[in-house]
Design a protein around this motif. Structure first.
Motif, PDB file in Angstrom:
ATOM      1  N   ALA A 190      -4.476   4.904  -1.044  1.00 35.41           N
ATOM      2  CA  ALA A 190      -3.870   3.677  -1.567  1.00 35.41           C
ATOM      3  C   ALA A 190      -4.409   2.512  -0.750  1.00 35.41           C
ATOM      4  O   ALA A 190      -4.647   2.643   0.454  1.00 35.41           O
ATOM      5  CB  ALA A 190      -2.356   3.749  -1.466  1.00 35.41           C
ATOM      6  N   ARG A 191      -4.567   1.385  -1.422  1.00 34.44           N
ATOM      7  CA  ARG A 191      -5.157   0.251  -0.722  1.00 34.44           C
ATOM      8  C   ARG A 191      -4.607  -1.058  -1.274  1.00 34.44           C
ATOM      9  O   ARG A 191      -4.397  -1.202  -2.479  1.00 34.44           O
ATOM     10  CB  ARG A 191      -6.664   0.267  -0.906  1.00 34.44           C
ATOM     11  N   TYR A 192      -4.391  -1.955  -0.345  1.00 34.17           N
ATOM     12  CA  TYR A 192      -4.143  -3.350  -0.715  1.00 34.17           C
ATOM     13  C   TYR A 192      -5.179  -4.170   0.031  1.00 34.17           C
ATOM     14  O   TYR A 192      -5.231  -4.161   1.253  1.00 34.17           O
ATOM     15  CB  TYR A 192      -2.737  -3.814  -0.342  1.00 34.17           C
ATOM     16  N   ARG A 199      -5.121   0.313   4.134  1.00 30.16           N
ATOM     17  CA  ARG A 199      -5.473   1.531   3.397  1.00 30.16           C
ATOM     18  C   ARG A 199      -4.648   2.670   3.985  1.00 30.16           C
ATOM     19  O   ARG A 199      -4.600   2.841   5.201  1.00 30.16           O
ATOM     20  CB  ARG A 199      -6.951   1.857   3.530  1.00 30.16           C
ATOM     21  N   ALA A 241       0.840  -1.208   0.000  1.00 25.63           N
ATOM     22  CA  ALA A 241       0.000   0.000   0.000  1.00 25.63           C
ATOM     23  C   ALA A 241       0.871   1.253   0.000  1.00 25.63           C
ATOM     24  O   ALA A 241       0.556   2.237  -0.669  1.00 25.63           O
ATOM     25  CB  ALA A 241      -0.937  -0.005   1.204  1.00 25.63           C
ATOM     26  N   VAL A 281      -3.252  -4.008  -5.535  1.00 26.83           N
ATOM     27  CA  VAL A 281      -2.554  -2.844  -4.985  1.00 26.83           C
ATOM     28  C   VAL A 281      -2.940  -1.660  -5.857  1.00 26.83           C
ATOM     29  O   VAL A 281      -2.550  -1.579  -7.015  1.00 26.83           O
ATOM     30  CB  VAL A 281      -1.018  -3.048  -4.982  1.00 26.83           C
ATOM     31  N   TYR A 325      -4.296   2.754  -6.231  1.00 26.12           N
ATOM     32  CA  TYR A 325      -4.314   4.108  -5.673  1.00 26.12           C
ATOM     33  C   TYR A 325      -5.274   4.988  -6.465  1.00 26.12           C
ATOM     34  O   TYR A 325      -5.620   4.693  -7.604  1.00 26.12           O
ATOM     35  CB  TYR A 325      -2.915   4.726  -5.639  1.00 26.12           C
TER      36      TYR A 325
END
Length: 142
Positions: free
Chosen positions: A116-118, A127, A9, A76, A78
């Motif tokens: 951003a996040r995974y 996040r 992330a 992954v 954003y």
């Protein structure tokens, strides 16, 4: 698992921040293009924001070779979202030039929020969010 998810992330967040710093002008309100969005036309509640993020977020290029070896590197993602303008020096927008704009060309900065996040099923999800100020004349283009 969580450490790896955080690193993934964070890589996406840095990529989004770098993209924001290259923007010369925000997109029109409500418009989105390749992970960059203009100011939302309405405030989104958290559930609607998740759906909006899923629709417009961009897969991080930093993960294209999957250096971190995370499961589902395509998860992954954003999103860079324009939030408006802010004064770099308090009161600078009250000193106007002949055209009616701020006299100091560096008076205003565009504010961008980067999310951003995974997230992947059955694994740790992370996040991250940051805010970037882009001075009015520093960008290179959308």
């Amino acid at each position: 698992d969580r450490g790896l998810a955080f690193q993934a992330a964070e890589a996406a967040l840095r990529e989004g921040e770098q993209r924001a710093m290259t923007l010369s002008a925000p997109l029109p309100a409500g418009a989105c293009l390749e992970g960059i969005c203009g100011k939302p036309e309405q405030v989104l509640d958290p559930a609607k924001y998740e759906a909006w993020f899923d629709t417009h977020a961009r897969a991080a290029r930093a993960m294209s070779d999957n250096t971190l070896a995370v499961p589902r590197a395509d998860a992954v993602r954003y999103l860079v979202v324009y939030q408006g303008n802010t004064e770099n020096t308090p009161g600078c927008s009250r000193v106007l030039d002949a055209s009616g704009g701020p006299k100091d060309p560096m008076c205003l900065s565009s504010v961008y929020r980067i999310d951003a996040r995974y997230r992947t099923e059955g694994r740790a999800s992370v996040r991250l969010r940051s805010v970037v100020l882009v001075p009015a004349s520093s960008g290179a283009g959308p």
